[in-house]
Design an enzyme around this catalytic site. Structure first.
Site, PDB file in Angstrom:
ATOM      1  N   LYS A 187      24.084   6.902 -27.347  1.00  0.00           N
ATOM      2  CA  LYS A 187      25.242   7.808 -28.083  1.00  0.00           C
ATOM      3  C   LYS A 187      25.754   8.881 -27.213  1.00  0.00           C
ATOM      4  O   LYS A 187      24.979   9.063 -26.014  1.00  0.00           O
ATOM      5  CB  LYS A 187      24.518   8.542 -29.392  1.00  0.00           C
ATOM      6  CG  LYS A 187      25.063   9.303 -30.471  1.00  0.00           C
ATOM      7  CD  LYS A 187      25.356   8.150 -31.611  1.00  0.00           C
ATOM      8  CE  LYS A 187      26.023   8.660 -32.646  1.00  0.00           C
ATOM      9  NZ  LYS A 187      26.378   7.887 -33.836  1.00  0.00           N
ATOM     10  N   GLY A 205      28.171  12.877 -52.582  1.00  0.00           N
ATOM     11  CA  GLY A 205      29.313  12.911 -51.603  1.00  0.00           C
ATOM     12  C   GLY A 205      30.327  11.728 -51.799  1.00  0.00           C
ATOM     13  O   GLY A 205      29.884  10.571 -51.843  1.00  0.00           O
ATOM     14  N   ASN A 214      34.273   8.960 -47.207  1.00  0.00           N
ATOM     15  CA  ASN A 214      34.836   7.766 -46.830  1.00  0.00           C
ATOM     16  C   ASN A 214      33.996   6.743 -47.197  1.00  0.00           C
ATOM     17  O   ASN A 214      34.438   5.460 -47.822  1.00  0.00           O
ATOM     18  CB  ASN A 214      34.915   7.545 -45.380  1.00  0.00           C
ATOM     19  CG  ASN A 214      36.253   8.553 -44.852  1.00  0.00           C
ATOM     20  OD1 ASN A 214      37.308   8.523 -45.333  1.00  0.00           O
ATOM     21  ND2 ASN A 214      35.895   9.105 -43.837  1.00  0.00           N
TER      22      ASN A 214
HETATM   23  P1  NAD Z   1      32.900  11.870 -44.868  1.00  0.00           P
HETATM   24  O1  NAD Z   1      32.879  13.219 -44.079  1.00  0.00           O
HETATM   25  O2  NAD Z   1      33.973  11.012 -45.218  1.00  0.00           O
HETATM   26  O3  NAD Z   1      32.289  12.225 -46.508  1.00  0.00           O
HETATM   27  C1  NAD Z   1      31.164  13.205 -46.715  1.00  0.00           C
HETATM   28  C2  NAD Z   1      31.422  13.827 -47.875  1.00  0.00           C
HETATM   29  O4  NAD Z   1      30.384  14.743 -48.477  1.00  0.00           O
HETATM   30  C3  NAD Z   1      32.815  14.769 -48.109  1.00  0.00           C
HETATM   31  O5  NAD Z   1      33.576  14.292 -49.130  1.00  0.00           O
HETATM   32  C4  NAD Z   1      32.269  16.071 -48.402  1.00  0.00           C
HETATM   33  O6  NAD Z   1      32.901  16.832 -49.068  1.00  0.00           O
HETATM   34  C5  NAD Z   1      30.991  15.638 -48.938  1.00  0.00           C
HETATM   35  N1  NAD Z   1      30.082  17.057 -48.926  1.00  0.00           N
HETATM   36  C6  NAD Z   1      29.851  17.919 -47.969  1.00  0.00           C
HETATM   37  N2  NAD Z   1      28.749  18.577 -48.073  1.00  0.00           N
HETATM   38  C7  NAD Z   1      28.374  18.162 -49.321  1.00  0.00           C
HETATM   39  C8  NAD Z   1      27.307  18.875 -50.293  1.00  0.00           C
HETATM   40  N3  NAD Z   1      26.453  19.701 -49.996  1.00  0.00           N
HETATM   41  N4  NAD Z   1      27.026  18.000 -51.350  1.00  0.00           N
HETATM   42  C9  NAD Z   1      27.819  17.062 -51.804  1.00  0.00           C
HETATM   43  N5  NAD Z   1      28.799  16.491 -50.969  1.00  0.00           N
HETATM   44  C10 NAD Z   1      29.237  17.220 -49.860  1.00  0.00           C
HETATM   45  O7  NAD Z   1      31.373  10.996 -44.305  1.00  0.00           O
HETATM   46  P2  NAD Z   1      31.476   9.487 -44.411  1.00  0.00           P
HETATM   47  O8  NAD Z   1      32.032   8.591 -43.389  1.00  0.00           O
HETATM   48  O9  NAD Z   1      31.639   9.238 -45.917  1.00  0.00           O
HETATM   49  O10 NAD Z   1      29.787   9.409 -44.225  1.00  0.00           O
HETATM   50  C11 NAD Z   1      28.842   9.599 -45.106  1.00  0.00           C
HETATM   51  C12 NAD Z   1      27.512   9.596 -44.762  1.00  0.00           C
HETATM   52  O11 NAD Z   1      27.302   8.458 -44.129  1.00  0.00           O
HETATM   53  C13 NAD Z   1      27.369  10.434 -43.291  1.00  0.00           C
HETATM   54  O12 NAD Z   1      25.806  11.078 -43.477  1.00  0.00           O
HETATM   55  C14 NAD Z   1      27.195   9.668 -42.359  1.00  0.00           C
HETATM   56  O13 NAD Z   1      26.621  10.061 -41.082  1.00  0.00           O
HETATM   57  C15 NAD Z   1      26.738   8.417 -42.845  1.00  0.00           C
HETATM   58  N6  NAD Z   1      27.126   7.100 -42.332  1.00  0.00           N
HETATM   59  C16 NAD Z   1      28.689   6.897 -42.174  1.00  0.00           C
HETATM   60  C17 NAD Z   1      29.098   5.693 -41.750  1.00  0.00           C
HETATM   61  C18 NAD Z   1      30.523   5.352 -41.785  1.00  0.00           C
HETATM   62  O14 NAD Z   1      31.010   4.216 -41.216  1.00  0.00           O
HETATM   63  N7  NAD Z   1      31.323   6.200 -42.187  1.00  0.00           N
HETATM   64  C19 NAD Z   1      28.172   4.846 -41.160  1.00  0.00           C
HETATM   65  C20 NAD Z   1      26.999   5.122 -41.211  1.00  0.00           C
HETATM   66  C21 NAD Z   1      26.354   6.319 -41.501  1.00  0.00           C
END
Ligand code: NAD
Length: 360
Positions: free
Chosen positions: A80, A182, A185
């Site tokens: 990373k 949440g 994406n």
């Molecule tokens: P993102 O930033 O698109 O979405 C996160 C969402 O959570 C947002 O809509 C935000 O408004 C909401 N949020 C923030 N604080 C909050 C709270 N206190 N309560 C409820 N909702 C809240 O992120 P993402 O890409 O959807 O990823 C979500 C999680 O999955 C993260 O922890 C990320 O590390 C993990 N993840 C994502 C991927 C990927 O491909 N995008 C891969 C592996 C892991």
């Protein structure tokens, strides 16, 4: 600032610090382990309060990538990188090109991708200085896997369904109550898949417009940010924050399954044991959120061999997440340990070549 005696240092193979006064780049790249293959992992750009926080993050995240790739059966190691600074303020194409030169010093032992604070555009700039980057359009004009989030959501859905089968005895999600924290994406894409299966959704997010969309599109019940832990749900799917399984939230959970996308869901390792004691099946986060690394890996392979990105191979690999959830659950039962420990143990067997799990 100590490195070798740092609490998150775990026999990392290499931790390198880079700075470029001309562009303002200050970055750390950590390669945790390359026994299974080159270390692939995203680049996080964040306004860390101090260097210590940046080091802490890169050590922890790079280690996590080793476990994720190993349990997913990918021939990759864990790495990373972090860039210190506010991406909205100090990011320039030149800074990203300097980051590419830093990555290039690893000569392919570290492959960079997007993460929080970095974009496809940034990876294109990095590509000007190094070949060792994924998450950019391919030479033939295709975009490899494109945005990994829908594939991550598909993997979470696959893992969640496997957990529902094992714990709830349900072959489909018709009428199964799922609380989704949440709607980003991954979370929103997950809701689409769950709703199509007839799941009954309760959702929360800080962004009101996303809640309105979910209400309209999926008939989801909207609950407050803190109320999501109290929802009468069969499954809790955390898709926003880490450390949400903790001493405060555990006594409030009604769900029999925890399965979501967020990284580092357990505040502490012992919380995995508490879930087990409550007879809650926890589908370990890095097991079921591996869809993103899977699609990026097949893009890496296509780039390396000059072949086309093969979406079917990606889908076949994502489908195996269900098998991994079963494997982890079985191992946990056999050894009387939490699923979190069982997953770590299986991953360690793969990248360290250990013969047996350590006792709980
Ligand atoms: P993102 O930033 O698109 O979405 C996160 C969402 O959570 C947002 O809509 C935000 O408004 C909401 N949020 C923030 N604080 C909050 C709270 N206190 N309560 C409820 N909702 C809240 O992120 P993402 O890409 O959807 O990823 C979500 C999680 O999955 C993260 O922890 C990320 O590390 C993990 N993840 C994502 C991927 C990927 O491909 N995008 C891969 C592996 C892991």
């Amino acid at each position: 600032m100590s490195v070798f005696s740092h609490k998150e240092f775990d026999q990392h193979e290499q931790v390198s610090f880079f700075q470029c006064p001309q562009t303002g780049l200050r970055a750390i790249i950590a390669v945790h382990n390359t026994h299974l293959g080159p270390a692939l992992g995203g680049c996080r750009m964040w306004a860390y309060e101090n260097d210590e926080q940046a080091l802490n993050d890169v050590l922890r995240l790079s280690r996590g990538m080793t476990y994720k790739s190993a349990i997913t059966g990918l021939p990759l190691g864990g790495g990373k990188s972090v860039i210190i600074g506010d991406s909205r303020k100090i990011k320039t194409p030149e800074l990203m090109k300097a980051m590419g030169r830093a990555v290039d010093t690893f000569a392919g032992r570290y492959i960079i991708a997007e993460d929080v604070g970095t974009t496809v555009e940034d990876m294109k700039n990095i590509h000007a200085s190094t070949e060792h980057v994924v998450g950019i359009p391919m030479e033939d004009g295709t975009h490899g896997g494109g945005d990994p989030s829908p594939t991550t959501a598909l993997g979470v859905y696959t893992g969640l369904k496997a957990a529902a089968r094992l714990r709830l005895g349900k072959d489909n999600l018709q009428g199964v109550k799922v609380a989704v924290q949440g709607l980003g994406n991954v979370g929103y894409n997950l809701c689409k898949l769950l709703a199509a299966d007839g799941a009954v959704l309760s959702v929360t997010d800080v962004q009101v417009e996303k809640l309105d969309m979910a209400k309209k599109e999926f008939g989801a019940a909207v609950v407050g940010l803190n109320e999501i832990y109290d929802v009468d749900a069969d499954i809790f799917a955390p898709c926003a924050l880490g450390a949400i399984i903790n001493d405060e939230t555990l006594p409030r959970l009604k769900a029999k399954v925890v399965a979501g996308a967020s990284n580092n869901q357990l505040a502490e390792a012992r919380h995995g044991d508490v879930l087990r004691g409550m007879n809650v099946l926890y589908a370990p986060d890095y097991v079921i959120n591996a869809g993103g690394i899977i699609t990026v890996y097949y893009e890496f392979l296509a780039r390396k061999t000059g072949a086309a990105y093969d979406r079917q191979q990606v889908l076949d690999h994502v489908a195996k997440i269900a098998d991994t959830v079963e494997l982890v659950t079985k191992r946990a039962q056999q050894e009387n340990i939490s699923t979190a420990k069982a997953a770590d143990c299986i991953a360690e067997q793969r990248f360290k070549g250990q013969k047996a799990c350590k006792a709980a």
